[in-house]
Design a protein around this motif. Structure first.
Motif, short mmCIF file in Angstrom:
data_model
loop_
_atom_site.label_atom_id
_atom_site.label_comp_id
_atom_site.label_asym_id
_atom_site.label_seq_id
_atom_site.Cartn_x
_atom_site.Cartn_y
_atom_site.Cartn_z
N GLN A 116 65.33 87.69 67.69
CA GLN A 116 63.91 87.36 67.84
C GLN A 116 63.13 88.56 67.32
O GLN A 116 63.34 89.69 67.76
CB GLN A 116 63.57 87.10 69.31
N SER A 136 61.66 79.50 61.84
CA SER A 136 60.39 79.78 62.51
C SER A 136 60.55 80.12 63.99
O SER A 136 59.77 80.90 64.55
CB SER A 136 59.46 78.57 62.37
N ASP A 137 61.53 79.51 64.66
CA ASP A 137 61.67 79.72 66.10
C ASP A 137 62.16 81.12 66.45
O ASP A 137 62.19 81.49 67.63
CB ASP A 137 62.60 78.67 66.71
N THR A 140 57.76 85.76 65.70
CA THR A 140 56.41 85.87 66.26
C THR A 140 55.60 86.76 65.34
O THR A 140 56.09 87.82 64.89
CB THR A 140 56.43 86.46 67.68
N GLN A 153 48.17 80.77 59.96
CA GLN A 153 48.87 79.71 60.70
C GLN A 153 48.73 78.38 59.99
O GLN A 153 49.70 77.62 59.87
CB GLN A 153 48.32 79.63 62.12
N ARG A 162 56.44 76.98 61.47
CA ARG A 162 55.64 77.02 62.69
C ARG A 162 56.12 78.13 63.63
O ARG A 162 56.60 77.88 64.73
CB ARG A 162 55.67 75.66 63.39
N PRO A 163 55.99 79.38 63.18
CA PRO A 163 56.31 80.48 64.07
C PRO A 163 55.23 80.62 65.14
O PRO A 163 54.16 80.00 65.05
CB PRO A 163 56.29 81.70 63.14
N ARG A 164 55.49 81.41 66.15
CA ARG A 164 54.45 81.75 67.11
C ARG A 164 53.50 82.75 66.46
O ARG A 164 53.95 83.82 66.00
CB ARG A 164 55.06 82.34 68.37
N GLU A 166 49.85 84.82 67.03
CA GLU A 166 48.92 85.18 68.10
C GLU A 166 47.89 86.20 67.61
O GLU A 166 48.21 87.07 66.78
CB GLU A 166 49.68 85.80 69.28
#
Length: 379
Positions: A116, A136-137, A140, A153, A162-164, A166
């Motif tokens: 990660q 993507s998972d 971040t 995004q 579709r990563p996180r 923020e």
């Protein structure tokens, strides 16, 4: 638009075919993430729009170069809509880093398939490379700029990633736990939040603000980290904590431009602009964090200024490339004298100790660098 051959050519130029990053560079459409950019022309920045000139778009975007996408507070994406096409004397505040450097930073991180990772957003291109490599998972992506986060995004989603993502000041609390943190921005000190967010044995990779130094370090059982300054170099924009950078040295600039100063001397060395000598600049920035550099040239006459937020300044001017510059200094510290001491050491020893130095970060974020008999603490 036939972009894929251009991406494949870029991959051949910056990554070896057996690298696990080769496929990512060869298949990620960089032009999607950089539809507009700012191009420097002397003292002004000129807006370039890809769709108005597709050939130039492909030529520039699929070249191993950094493309500036934000100057001061003006995003290239919105500048055309707002009727802004030229900015004078602006400061770059966001960019799409040259692809080879993004890959080098990722390689310094030694990323495994199941890791990660947390990366910095910018245009989203570096995030897209990480998604292409890991999925993507596993990714971040954070940035302090809400506009950049939202538009990146959207573009990542358009490409099926579709990563996180923020809105987050990377020097503050982070939204999760990670095996790797890779910052393509520079930090003045190691944020404690990185040590807290890294899993045991996790690694961070970053650059130190004002230097060309790449720091890699692995988390230790006591909550600190150990690592080294890599035998490599990189320059990234420093972190910012709001819409624009603060410029504390601007208050010093007026007196430094032509002031007589409190001390005058003649340098024994030819005039040097420190950013042209990365090892000298790095050593000086570690010694005097927050130092700012400016320079000008009028015919054969060159001038270099060193400015510091504490009110110290130095101005050195030479009429020719081999002439010894006249130096004027003022304030609580003699900045040019400190530069001279570093150059003395370089001449005496043939090298400076910063590259290859061992690094130790305590759990409070204090960094100690050491190499041989030399050591320095960066608070």
């Amino acid at each position: 638009m036939e972009w894929l051959p251009h991406a494949q050519r870029l991959a051949r130029e910056v990554v070896r075919p057996e690298s696990r990053w080769y496929s990512a560079v060869a298949t990620v459409p960089r032009h999607t993430y950089v539809p507009r950019w700012w191009e420097a022309d002397g003292d002004v920045w000129i807006l370039r729009d890809g769709q108005s000139n597709p050939d130039a778009w492909l030529k520039n975007v699929y070249k191993d170069t950094t493309l500036v996408t934000r100057v001061d507070t003006c995003h290239a994406d919105t500048a055309g809509i707002e009727g802004i096409g030229i900015i004078s004397d602006g400061t770059p505040t966001s960019s799409s880093t040259l692809p080879s450097l993004v890959v080098r930073m990722y390689r310094h991180a030694m990323i495994a398939d199941d890791h990660q990772i947390l990366v910095t957003t910018g245009t989203g291109y570096g995030t897209a490379l990480a998604c292409a490599r890991l999925g993507s998972d596993h990714v971040t992506s954070v940035d302090v700029d809400e506009w950049l986060v939202n538009i990146a995004q959207d573009r990542l989603s358009l490409m099926g990633e579709r990563p996180r993502v923020e809105v987050c000041d990377i020097t503050g609390p982070l939204p999760g736990e990670y095996d790797r943190i890779v910052a393509t921005v520079s930090v003045p000190r190691v944020p404690v939040s990185w040590l807290q967010a890294l899993r045991r044995g996790g690694r961070f990779v970053t650059t130190l603000a004002g230097t060309g130094l790449i720091l890699t370090a692995d988390k230790t059982a006591d909550g600190g980290a150990v690592g080294r300054i890599e035998w490599d170099r990189a320059g990234f924009m420093p972190t910012r904590h709001g819409a624009d950078y603060e410029h504390p040295a601007d208050d010093v600039w007026k007196g430094a431009m032509e002031g007589e100063g409190e001390a005058t001397s003649t340098s024994r060395y030819p005039l040097l602009y420190p950013p042209d000598a990365w090892d000298v600049m790095s050593m000086l920035a570690l010694t005097l964090p927050g130092i700012d550099y400016r320079h000008s040239q009028d015919g054969d006459t060159r001038t270099v200024w060193l400015l510091h937020p504490d009110g110290s300044w130095a101005r050195a001017r030479a009429s020719g490339f081999l002439d010894s510059p006249a130096v004027h200094q003022s304030g609580p510290r003699r900045l040019w004298d400190e530069l001279e001491r570093i150059r003395h050491r370089l001449n005496r020893e043939g090298a400076l100790p910063v590259y290859g130095a061992q690094a130790r970060v305590d759990p409070e974020g204090t960094l100690t660098l050491s190499r041989g008999a030399w050591s320095m603490t960066v608070n």
